[in-house]
Design a protein around this motif. Sequence first.
Motif, PDB file in Angstrom:
ATOM      1  N   VAL A 118      66.282  19.802  18.029  1.00 52.90           N
ATOM      2  CA  VAL A 118      66.185  21.675  19.249  1.00 52.90           C
ATOM      3  C   VAL A 118      64.919  22.114  18.201  1.00 52.90           C
ATOM      4  O   VAL A 118      65.427  22.136  17.193  1.00 52.90           O
ATOM      5  N   VAL A 119      63.843  22.684  18.745  1.00 52.05           N
ATOM      6  CA  VAL A 119      63.615  24.222  18.291  1.00 52.05           C
ATOM      7  C   VAL A 119      63.937  24.848  19.807  1.00 52.05           C
ATOM      8  O   VAL A 119      63.843  24.962  20.663  1.00 52.05           O
ATOM      9  N   SER A 120      64.122  26.290  19.101  1.00 46.75           N
ATOM     10  CA  SER A 120      64.019  27.406  20.455  1.00 46.75           C
ATOM     11  C   SER A 120      62.640  28.081  19.604  1.00 46.75           C
ATOM     12  O   SER A 120      62.369  28.493  18.901  1.00 46.75           O
ATOM     13  N   TYR A 121      61.999  28.848  20.874  1.00 45.33           N
ATOM     14  CA  TYR A 121      60.379  29.295  20.374  1.00 45.33           C
ATOM     15  C   TYR A 121      61.137  30.797  21.897  1.00 45.33           C
ATOM     16  O   TYR A 121      59.974  31.445  21.488  1.00 45.33           O
ATOM     17  N   GLY A 122      61.935  30.529  21.779  1.00 41.82           N
ATOM     18  CA  GLY A 122      62.188  32.400  22.519  1.00 41.82           C
ATOM     19  C   GLY A 122      61.531  32.207  24.138  1.00 41.82           C
ATOM     20  O   GLY A 122      60.805  31.836  24.226  1.00 41.82           O
ATOM     21  N   LYS A 123      60.848  33.844  23.622  1.00 44.16           N
ATOM     22  CA  LYS A 123      59.582  33.921  24.555  1.00 44.16           C
ATOM     23  C   LYS A 123      58.238  33.886  23.846  1.00 44.16           C
ATOM     24  O   LYS A 123      57.381  34.557  24.792  1.00 44.16           O
ATOM     25  N   CYS A 131      62.678  31.049  26.680  1.00 49.10           N
ATOM     26  CA  CYS A 131      63.192  32.203  28.231  1.00 49.10           C
ATOM     27  C   CYS A 131      61.811  32.708  28.466  1.00 49.10           C
ATOM     28  O   CYS A 131      60.637  32.889  27.684  1.00 49.10           O
ATOM     29  N   ASP A 132      62.012  33.801  29.349  1.00 47.64           N
ATOM     30  CA  ASP A 132      60.891  34.554  30.034  1.00 47.64           C
ATOM     31  C   ASP A 132      60.817  35.751  28.575  1.00 47.64           C
ATOM     32  O   ASP A 132      61.681  35.684  28.324  1.00 47.64           O
TER      33      ASP A 132
END
Length: 171
Positions: free
Chosen positions: A141-146, A105-106
């Motif tokens: 899947v993995v989320s790194y966010g910002k 994400c930004d």
Amino acid sequence: MSNFPISPKLLSLPLLIAALSLSACSKKAPQGLPPAPGDNMDYNQAPSGPIKGSQEDFLANVAADRIFFETDRSNVDSEDQEIMRSQAAWLVANPSARIRIEGHCDERGTREYNLALGERRANAAKNYLSTLGVQLSRISVVSYGKERPDALGSDEQSWAKNRRAVTVTVR
């Protein structure tokens, strides 16, 4: 002094042992001959080109390793679908390859919001690949966010580069 005289043969024994030890370490003749001068093969060189199924192979054969999203969105649009189709074709051609889709994400929004949005983006890409015949068991899947921006800056151009899902091969 001792009453026993030392024989000259006994004095030369350490020299004989040293000479035998050194001769055991001598180089041996090669088993085979080197290639002929006209032979262009370099047998010590690694194979040229990327290894099949590697990240380098993936990058060389797909339209892109990433898709981009609008602000606060996680849908795979028509431009992204083309990229995902090329990734699915590569995955079908490499059935032992596994991938991880990373959601990003930004910088705007809270950490928690961006982690959840990054996960939705990664899952949207994963689900689209599954509709194209890629087994879900091959995709994580993995989320790194910002937390891992691709572009630094607080402007629309930088934010647009950071709103993405990136496909990475895993071993």
